[in-house]
Scaffold this motif. Structure first.
Motif, short mmCIF file in Angstrom:
data_model
loop_
_atom_site.label_atom_id
_atom_site.label_comp_id
_atom_site.label_asym_id
_atom_site.label_seq_id
_atom_site.Cartn_x
_atom_site.Cartn_y
_atom_site.Cartn_z
N GLU A 60 0.84 -1.20 0.00
CA GLU A 60 0.00 0.00 0.00
C GLU A 60 0.88 1.26 0.00
OE1 GLU A 60 -3.60 2.24 2.40
OE2 GLU A 60 -3.07 0.20 2.99
N ILE A 61 1.95 1.23 0.78
CA ILE A 61 2.87 2.38 0.81
C ILE A 61 3.49 2.59 -0.57
CG2 ILE A 61 5.09 3.20 1.72
CD1 ILE A 61 4.25 1.84 4.42
N GLU A 62 3.90 1.53 -1.22
CA GLU A 62 4.50 1.65 -2.55
C GLU A 62 3.53 2.34 -3.51
OE1 GLU A 62 6.69 -1.01 -6.00
OE2 GLU A 62 5.36 -2.03 -4.57
N GLN A 63 2.28 1.91 -3.50
CA GLN A 63 1.28 2.51 -4.41
C GLN A 63 1.05 3.98 -4.07
OE1 GLN A 63 0.32 1.02 -7.19
NE2 GLN A 63 1.74 -0.54 -6.47
N ARG A 64 1.01 4.31 -2.80
CA ARG A 64 0.79 5.70 -2.39
C ARG A 64 2.00 6.58 -2.77
NH1 ARG A 64 -3.31 7.00 1.47
NH2 ARG A 64 -4.58 5.20 2.03
N VAL A 65 3.20 6.06 -2.63
CA VAL A 65 4.40 6.82 -3.00
C VAL A 65 4.41 7.07 -4.51
CG1 VAL A 65 6.94 6.71 -3.15
CG2 VAL A 65 5.79 6.17 -0.99
N LYS A 66 4.07 6.05 -5.28
CA LYS A 66 4.01 6.20 -6.73
C LYS A 66 2.96 7.24 -7.13
CE LYS A 66 5.70 1.64 -8.13
NZ LYS A 66 5.31 0.33 -8.70
N LYS A 67 1.81 7.20 -6.49
CA LYS A 67 0.73 8.14 -6.79
C LYS A 67 1.16 9.56 -6.40
CE LYS A 67 -4.10 9.11 -5.81
NZ LYS A 67 -5.20 8.92 -4.88
N LEU A 68 1.84 9.71 -5.28
CA LEU A 68 2.32 11.01 -4.83
C LEU A 68 3.29 11.60 -5.86
CD1 LEU A 68 2.57 13.25 -2.67
CD2 LEU A 68 4.43 11.89 -1.67
N GLN A 69 4.18 10.78 -6.36
CA GLN A 69 5.14 11.26 -7.36
C GLN A 69 4.42 11.78 -8.59
OE1 GLN A 69 8.02 8.41 -8.74
NE2 GLN A 69 8.96 9.87 -10.14
N VAL A 70 3.42 11.06 -9.06
CA VAL A 70 2.65 11.48 -10.23
C VAL A 70 1.96 12.81 -9.95
CG1 VAL A 70 0.65 10.91 -11.67
CG2 VAL A 70 2.36 9.16 -11.16
N GLU A 71 1.37 12.93 -8.76
CA GLU A 71 0.67 14.16 -8.40
C GLU A 71 1.63 15.35 -8.32
OE1 GLU A 71 -1.43 13.31 -4.77
OE2 GLU A 71 -2.77 11.89 -5.76
N ILE A 72 2.80 15.15 -7.74
CA ILE A 72 3.77 16.24 -7.61
C ILE A 72 4.29 16.67 -8.97
CG2 ILE A 72 6.07 16.84 -6.75
CD1 ILE A 72 5.47 15.12 -4.27
N GLU A 73 4.60 15.68 -9.80
CA GLU A 73 5.19 16.01 -11.10
C GLU A 73 4.14 16.55 -12.08
OE1 GLU A 73 7.19 12.30 -12.03
OE2 GLU A 73 9.08 13.16 -11.36
N GLY A 74 2.87 16.36 -11.73
CA GLY A 74 1.79 16.90 -12.55
C GLY A 74 1.66 16.22 -13.85
#
Length: 137
Positions: A123-137
């Motif tokens: 779950e942490i891995e998926q959230r970290v990946k999603k966060l990266q996508v959100e930050i990078e826009g």
């Protein structure tokens, strides 16, 4: 970009998040984790991260660094205790809360406990990946 992962004891969830972020985020992003207390590094967290070829064995359980906290772009709390005890941050800091189960509280056989650690890790891995996508826009 500077990201800070916070949990109660900086022993499991925040350490796993830091490990994934160090691996997945661009090299120029600063990543750290800390706790409102220090509980030492959980060996099961080290083991399940190693299964994903991420070595967190040299990480240390650290207390929140006020300067790092205040200069972070993102502060992510991974448990209610850290969310509730985290110092107030300036409006420039994006605060996120990921309410994750504490795998260190898992009970049962060793296989059942490790299964909980793996589930939280994934779950942490998926959230970290999603966060990266959100930050990078």
């Amino acid at each position: 970009m500077q990201v800070y992962f916070l949990c109660t004891g900086n022993s499991c969830r925040s350490q796993m998040a830091e490990g994934f972020a160090e691996t997945l985020f661009p090299a120029d992003w600063r990543v750290a984790s800390a706790g409102v207390e220090t509980h030492g590094l959980n060996p099961r967290a080290v083991a399940v991260m190693a299964e994903d070829d991420i070595d967190i064995s040299q990480h240390e359980s650290k207390l929140i660094d006020h300067d790092y906290l205040m200069s972070s772009d993102y502060v992510i709390t991974l448990c209610g205790d850290a969310r509730d005890k985290c110092p107030v941050t300036p409006p420039s800091v994006n605060r996120l809360h990921w309410p994750l189960e504490d795998p260190a509280q898992a009970t049962g056989t060793e296989a059942e406990i490790m299964a909980k650690f793996r589930a939280v890790r994934d779950e942490i891995e998926q959230r970290v990946k999603k966060l990266q996508v959100e930050i990078e826009g």
